[in-house]
Enzyme design. Sequence first.
Site: not given
Ligand code: PLA
Length: 451
Positions: A180, A261, A297
């Site tokens: 991510w 995570d 989610k």
């Molecule tokens: N960790 C991972 C692996 C994630 O994909 C995301 C969110 C988070 C943490 C953090 O989410 P939160 O803080 O909203 O609880 N990833 C998303 C959104 C869904 C983003 O980038 O913020 C994504 O599209 O990858």
Amino acid sequence: MRPEFGHGSSSATDRRLNALLRHLSSSSSPMDSRDSISASPTSGFQNDSVFSHVVRGPEDPILGVTVAYNKDPSPNKLNLGVGAYRTEEGKPLVLNVVRKAEQQLVNDRSRIKEYLPIVGLAEFNKLSAKLIFGADSPAIRENRITTVQCLSGTGSLRVGAEFLAKHYHQRTIYIPLPTWGNHTKVFNLAGLSVKSYRYYDPATRGLNFQGLLEDLGSAPSGAIVLLHACAHNPTGVDPTLDQWERIRQLMRSKGLLPFFDSAYQGFASGSLDADAQSVRMFVADGGECLAAQSYAKNMGLYGERVGALSIVCKTADVASRVESQLKLVIRPMYSNPPIHGASIVAAILRDRNLYNEWTIELKAMADRIISMRHQLSDALRARSTPGDWSHIIKQIGMFTFTGLNSKQVAFMTKEYHIYMTSDGRISMAGLSSKTVPHLADAIHAAVTRVV
Ligand code: PLA
């Protein structure tokens, strides 16, 4: 001239604003900044901002996709960038069970809006630990876990990282390649040094298990390792349980510290327990680890920013000292977390009926995503799109890591108004039966016309 608010009024607000201005003008700049913040209309006020040197920053690689999407006037536009669940009608979903819990909260006139403690809502923390570690977890029974409510997954990662940077002897964290996009920034800003370990093999579109073992095997003893508990983002590729066991043995033998995570519990398989297996394996061996949980989610509470950080320790005494230090991390950062989202989660997790209803709604979301995988795969087969697309079905969680390159992505955005991250990741949760043909046409055109 020093600007005065309120034209001589001596209200408390005015006095505070003037004190703030005096503070700023005496500390902000090596030049005589009193002149530069003068409110006189004749002093070139607009041209000499103390921020005039600030350069425009880039849009976020994921959230910026939504910004671009919002600007596109096309009626056929499709946002498959951010991982946000949509219904078959393409609409955001508030779970029924969340509506019910909120109604309960509203009806309860005894509820107040006082500050929560620094560590958040106690009941929420307890129930969150049960959710991820399992109701019968010995570590919970032995009080060896401290859980603190944080601002969703991101905030939990950040608080955990700040704690580690202050109190852990190894300041290097290994993250999977790829991962991510926000991980590197969160950990760097917390003061950790970030390295990567091999994870994804583009040739097989699967796990590079050998590379992963080699890289973790040569990491310095004690290093922190970020692991996606399930539904790896962006690849949709998870280790099997046997592979997890090998990873666990290797990490424990080298004293590597696991930081899980868990942003998608329930979204990978549709089962909350199955998706927590990796974490539970590491806790069952009696060793220590961290886990960041998000309810964005799995409960659809994206904007409520509700999550939790747990640190599993060897003894209850260590856990309580760790918690006292987590409070010192949190207090100057945001003081204490918001009450509403955590109250919704607690209401659902504490009530057997609501909990069961939640698992059914969660499974329905996971199943709809899986059905989108099959529909997209069928649509590409029907078009005889060149290439092997079996990974669309094999990968799990919210995303398909398509293998499309950034030129092909740009082409799909320009010609088909389909928005996705430039690494070729698409959010399957943003698709519907109605939009699958449009996406399949776009992928077909991209792979046949753009190299
Ligand atoms: N960790 C991972 C692996 C994630 O994909 C995301 C969110 C988070 C943490 C953090 O989410 P939160 O803080 O909203 O609880 N990833 C998303 C959104 C869904 C983003 O980038 O913020 C994504 O599209 O990858």
